[in-house]
Design a protein around this motif. Structure first.
Motif, PDB file in Angstrom:
ATOM      1  N   ASN A  28     -30.881 -18.443  12.281  1.00 54.26           N
ATOM      2  CA  ASN A  28     -29.596 -19.129  12.181  1.00 54.26           C
ATOM      3  C   ASN A  28     -29.798 -20.640  12.102  1.00 54.26           C
ATOM      4  O   ASN A  28     -29.176 -21.319  11.295  1.00 54.26           O
ATOM      5  CB  ASN A  28     -28.703 -18.773  13.371  1.00 54.26           C
ATOM      6  N   PHE A  29     -30.681 -21.175  12.927  1.00 60.28           N
ATOM      7  CA  PHE A  29     -30.950 -22.607  12.912  1.00 60.28           C
ATOM      8  C   PHE A  29     -31.536 -23.036  11.571  1.00 60.28           C
ATOM      9  O   PHE A  29     -31.114 -24.035  10.986  1.00 60.28           O
ATOM     10  CB  PHE A  29     -31.903 -22.982  14.036  1.00 60.28           C
ATOM     11  N   GLN A  30     -32.510 -22.285  11.078  1.00 60.10           N
ATOM     12  CA  GLN A  30     -33.155 -22.648   9.813  1.00 60.10           C
ATOM     13  C   GLN A  30     -32.169 -22.579   8.653  1.00 60.10           C
ATOM     14  O   GLN A  30     -32.163 -23.448   7.781  1.00 60.10           O
ATOM     15  CB  GLN A  30     -34.348 -21.751   9.540  1.00 60.10           C
ATOM     16  N   SER A  31     -31.323 -21.563   8.614  1.00 55.99           N
ATOM     17  CA  SER A  31     -30.375 -21.456   7.516  1.00 55.99           C
ATOM     18  C   SER A  31     -29.321 -22.558   7.596  1.00 55.99           C
ATOM     19  O   SER A  31     -28.930 -23.116   6.573  1.00 55.99           O
ATOM     20  CB  SER A  31     -29.711 -20.077   7.494  1.00 55.99           C
ATOM     21  N   GLN A  32     -28.885 -22.917   8.799  1.00 61.16           N
ATOM     22  CA  GLN A  32     -27.911 -23.993   8.938  1.00 61.16           C
ATOM     23  C   GLN A  32     -28.514 -25.331   8.538  1.00 61.16           C
ATOM     24  O   GLN A  32     -27.867 -26.149   7.913  1.00 61.16           O
ATOM     25  CB  GLN A  32     -27.388 -24.065  10.374  1.00 61.16           C
ATOM     26  N   ALA A  33     -29.760 -25.578   8.903  1.00 55.87           N
ATOM     27  CA  ALA A  33     -30.418 -26.836   8.560  1.00 55.87           C
ATOM     28  C   ALA A  33     -30.612 -26.942   7.049  1.00 55.87           C
ATOM     29  O   ALA A  33     -30.437 -28.000   6.460  1.00 55.87           O
ATOM     30  CB  ALA A  33     -31.758 -26.950   9.283  1.00 55.87           C
ATOM     31  N   GLN A  34     -30.963 -25.842   6.397  1.00 54.59           N
ATOM     32  CA  GLN A  34     -31.132 -25.852   4.945  1.00 54.59           C
ATOM     33  C   GLN A  34     -29.808 -26.097   4.251  1.00 54.59           C
ATOM     34  O   GLN A  34     -29.751 -26.828   3.269  1.00 54.59           O
ATOM     35  CB  GLN A  34     -31.720 -24.528   4.460  1.00 54.59           C
ATOM     36  N   CYS A  35     -28.744 -25.500   4.737  1.00 53.96           N
ATOM     37  CA  CYS A  35     -27.437 -25.670   4.098  1.00 53.96           C
ATOM     38  C   CYS A  35     -26.962 -27.116   4.201  1.00 53.96           C
ATOM     39  O   CYS A  35     -26.310 -27.618   3.302  1.00 53.96           O
ATOM     40  CB  CYS A  35     -26.407 -24.737   4.730  1.00 53.96           C
ATOM     41  N   ASN A  36     -27.295 -27.782   5.289  1.00 54.92           N
ATOM     42  CA  ASN A  36     -26.888 -29.175   5.446  1.00 54.92           C
ATOM     43  C   ASN A  36     -27.646 -30.102   4.506  1.00 54.92           C
ATOM     44  O   ASN A  36     -27.138 -31.151   4.125  1.00 54.92           O
ATOM     45  CB  ASN A  36     -27.087 -29.630   6.893  1.00 54.92           C
ATOM     46  N   LYS A  37     -28.876 -29.745   4.107  1.00 47.62           N
ATOM     47  CA  LYS A  37     -29.688 -30.591   3.243  1.00 47.62           C
ATOM     48  C   LYS A  37     -29.483 -30.281   1.761  1.00 47.62           C
ATOM     49  O   LYS A  37     -29.935 -31.033   0.922  1.00 47.62           O
ATOM     50  CB  LYS A  37     -31.176 -30.398   3.554  1.00 47.62           C
ATOM     51  N   ALA A  38     -28.847 -29.183   1.444  1.00 41.36           N
ATOM     52  CA  ALA A  38     -28.794 -28.693   0.062  1.00 41.36           C
ATOM     53  C   ALA A  38     -27.555 -29.175  -0.678  1.00 41.36           C
ATOM     54  O   ALA A  38     -26.566 -29.580  -0.083  1.00 41.36           O
ATOM     55  CB  ALA A  38     -28.823 -27.172   0.057  1.00 41.36           C
ATOM     56  N   ALA A  39     -27.657 -29.116  -2.015  1.00 42.48           N
ATOM     57  CA  ALA A  39     -26.497 -29.325  -2.876  1.00 42.48           C
ATOM     58  C   ALA A  39     -25.929 -27.942  -3.171  1.00 42.48           C
ATOM     59  O   ALA A  39     -26.636 -27.066  -3.672  1.00 42.48           O
ATOM     60  CB  ALA A  39     -26.929 -30.013  -4.164  1.00 42.48           C
ATOM     61  N   CYS A  40     -24.663 -27.729  -2.824  1.00 43.54           N
ATOM     62  CA  CYS A  40     -24.075 -26.395  -2.910  1.00 43.54           C
ATOM     63  C   CYS A  40     -22.927 -26.346  -3.917  1.00 43.54           C
ATOM     64  O   CYS A  40     -22.181 -27.307  -4.057  1.00 43.54           O
ATOM     65  CB  CYS A  40     -23.553 -25.953  -1.551  1.00 43.54           C
ATOM     66  N   ASP A  41     -22.818 -25.192  -4.561  1.00 40.50           N
ATOM     67  CA  ASP A  41     -21.690 -24.917  -5.441  1.00 40.50           C
ATOM     68  C   ASP A  41     -20.770 -23.978  -4.676  1.00 40.50           C
ATOM     69  O   ASP A  41     -21.052 -22.792  -4.533  1.00 40.50           O
ATOM     70  CB  ASP A  41     -22.167 -24.256  -6.740  1.00 40.50           C
ATOM     71  N   CYS A  42     -19.673 -24.512  -4.142  1.00 41.13           N
ATOM     72  CA  CYS A  42     -18.754 -23.724  -3.323  1.00 41.13           C
ATOM     73  C   CYS A  42     -17.424 -23.498  -4.027  1.00 41.13           C
ATOM     74  O   CYS A  42     -16.384 -23.391  -3.377  1.00 41.13           O
ATOM     75  CB  CYS A  42     -18.525 -24.406  -1.973  1.00 41.13           C
ATOM     76  N   SER A  43     -17.465 -23.414  -5.349  1.00 37.98           N
ATOM     77  CA  SER A  43     -16.220 -23.155  -6.073  1.00 37.98           C
ATOM     78  C   SER A  43     -15.723 -21.748  -5.745  1.00 37.98           C
ATOM     79  O   SER A  43     -16.489 -20.882  -5.309  1.00 37.98           O
ATOM     80  CB  SER A  43     -16.445 -23.301  -7.577  1.00 37.98           C
ATOM     81  N   LYS A  44     -14.441 -21.523  -5.926  1.00 41.49           N
ATOM     82  CA  LYS A  44     -13.842 -20.238  -5.571  1.00 41.49           C
ATOM     83  C   LYS A  44     -14.486 -19.096  -6.343  1.00 41.49           C
ATOM     84  O   LYS A  44     -14.736 -18.031  -5.784  1.00 41.49           O
ATOM     85  CB  LYS A  44     -12.332 -20.281  -5.825  1.00 41.49           C
ATOM     86  N   ALA A  45     -14.792 -19.297  -7.608  1.00 39.32           N
ATOM     87  CA  ALA A  45     -15.409 -18.242  -8.418  1.00 39.32           C
ATOM     88  C   ALA A  45     -16.781 -17.850  -7.866  1.00 39.32           C
ATOM     89  O   ALA A  45     -17.111 -16.663  -7.786  1.00 39.32           O
ATOM     90  CB  ALA A  45     -15.544 -18.701  -9.868  1.00 39.32           C
ATOM     91  N   VAL A  46     -17.561 -18.841  -7.468  1.00 46.57           N
ATOM     92  CA  VAL A  46     -18.890 -18.553  -6.918  1.00 46.57           C
ATOM     93  C   VAL A  46     -18.764 -17.835  -5.582  1.00 46.57           C
ATOM     94  O   VAL A  46     -19.474 -16.860  -5.309  1.00 46.57           O
ATOM     95  CB  VAL A  46     -19.710 -19.855  -6.767  1.00 46.57           C
ATOM     96  N   ARG A  47     -17.834 -18.278  -4.728  1.00 49.12           N
ATOM     97  CA  ARG A  47     -17.644 -17.619  -3.425  1.00 49.12           C
ATOM     98  C   ARG A  47     -17.181 -16.186  -3.594  1.00 49.12           C
ATOM     99  O   ARG A  47     -17.645 -15.295  -2.887  1.00 49.12           O
ATOM    100  CB  ARG A  47     -16.645 -18.398  -2.576  1.00 49.12           C
ATOM    101  N   ASP A  48     -16.270 -15.946  -4.528  1.00 44.86           N
ATOM    102  CA  ASP A  48     -15.783 -14.583  -4.757  1.00 44.86           C
ATOM    103  C   ASP A  48     -16.900 -13.675  -5.268  1.00 44.86           C
ATOM    104  O   ASP A  48     -16.993 -12.514  -4.892  1.00 44.86           O
ATOM    105  CB  ASP A  48     -14.618 -14.582  -5.748  1.00 44.86           C
ATOM    106  N   ALA A  49     -17.769 -14.219  -6.115  1.00 40.77           N
ATOM    107  CA  ALA A  49     -18.868 -13.425  -6.663  1.00 40.77           C
ATOM    108  C   ALA A  49     -19.954 -13.157  -5.626  1.00 40.77           C
ATOM    109  O   ALA A  49     -20.695 -12.187  -5.741  1.00 40.77           O
ATOM    110  CB  ALA A  49     -19.472 -14.131  -7.874  1.00 40.77           C
ATOM    111  N   ASN A  50     -20.041 -14.003  -4.606  1.00 39.23           N
ATOM    112  CA  ASN A  50     -21.107 -13.875  -3.607  1.00 39.23           C
ATOM    113  C   ASN A  50     -20.585 -13.508  -2.226  1.00 39.23           C
ATOM    114  O   ASN A  50     -21.184 -13.874  -1.211  1.00 39.23           O
ATOM    115  CB  ASN A  50     -21.899 -15.187  -3.519  1.00 39.23           C
ATOM    116  N   GLU A  51     -19.468 -12.806  -2.159  1.00 41.32           N
ATOM    117  CA  GLU A  51     -18.911 -12.306  -0.895  1.00 41.32           C
ATOM    118  C   GLU A  51     -18.668 -13.416   0.115  1.00 41.32           C
ATOM    119  O   GLU A  51     -18.992 -13.312   1.291  1.00 41.32           O
ATOM    120  CB  GLU A  51     -19.845 -11.251  -0.305  1.00 41.32           C
ATOM    121  N   GLY A  52     -18.119 -14.546  -0.332  1.00 36.98           N
ATOM    122  CA  GLY A  52     -17.761 -15.630   0.575  1.00 36.98           C
ATOM    123  C   GLY A  52     -18.862 -16.634   0.836  1.00 36.98           C
ATOM    124  O   GLY A  52     -18.723 -17.491   1.688  1.00 36.98           O
TER     125      GLY A  52
END
Length: 78
Positions: A36-60
């Motif tokens: 959990n810590f490693q995934s949270q730390a990676q998400c904070n450092k990354a460039a993310c595509d959080c558009s609605k279409a991407v979230r719907d395709a990837n189960e949120g």
């Protein structure tokens, strides 16, 4: 002599109990905390595509990428 044997038995029971609890913690709970810590730390450092279409395709989940790395999923925090 019986008093000493009783204290030895109590000490042995406490040591075995502590060993069992440590084994449970380090084999089940610690890996969850670490992941959990490693995934949270990676998400904070990354460039993310959080558009609605991407979230719907990837189960949120958002699709994220660190420079030159593979894409991974992060929980949407929006």
């Amino acid at each position: 002599m019986k008093e000493v044997q009783g204290e030895l038995n109590s000490t042995l029971i406490v040591m075995v109990s502590v060993g069992v609890l440590m084994a449970f913690f380090f084999s089940f709970i610690w890996p969850l905390i670490k992941h959990n810590f490693q995934s949270q730390a990676q998400c904070n450092k990354a460039a993310c595509d959080c558009s609605k279409a991407v979230r719907d395709a990837n189960e949120g989940f958002c699709l994220c990428r660190i420079k030159g790395g593979e894409a991974f999923r992060c929980v949407y925090k929006g």
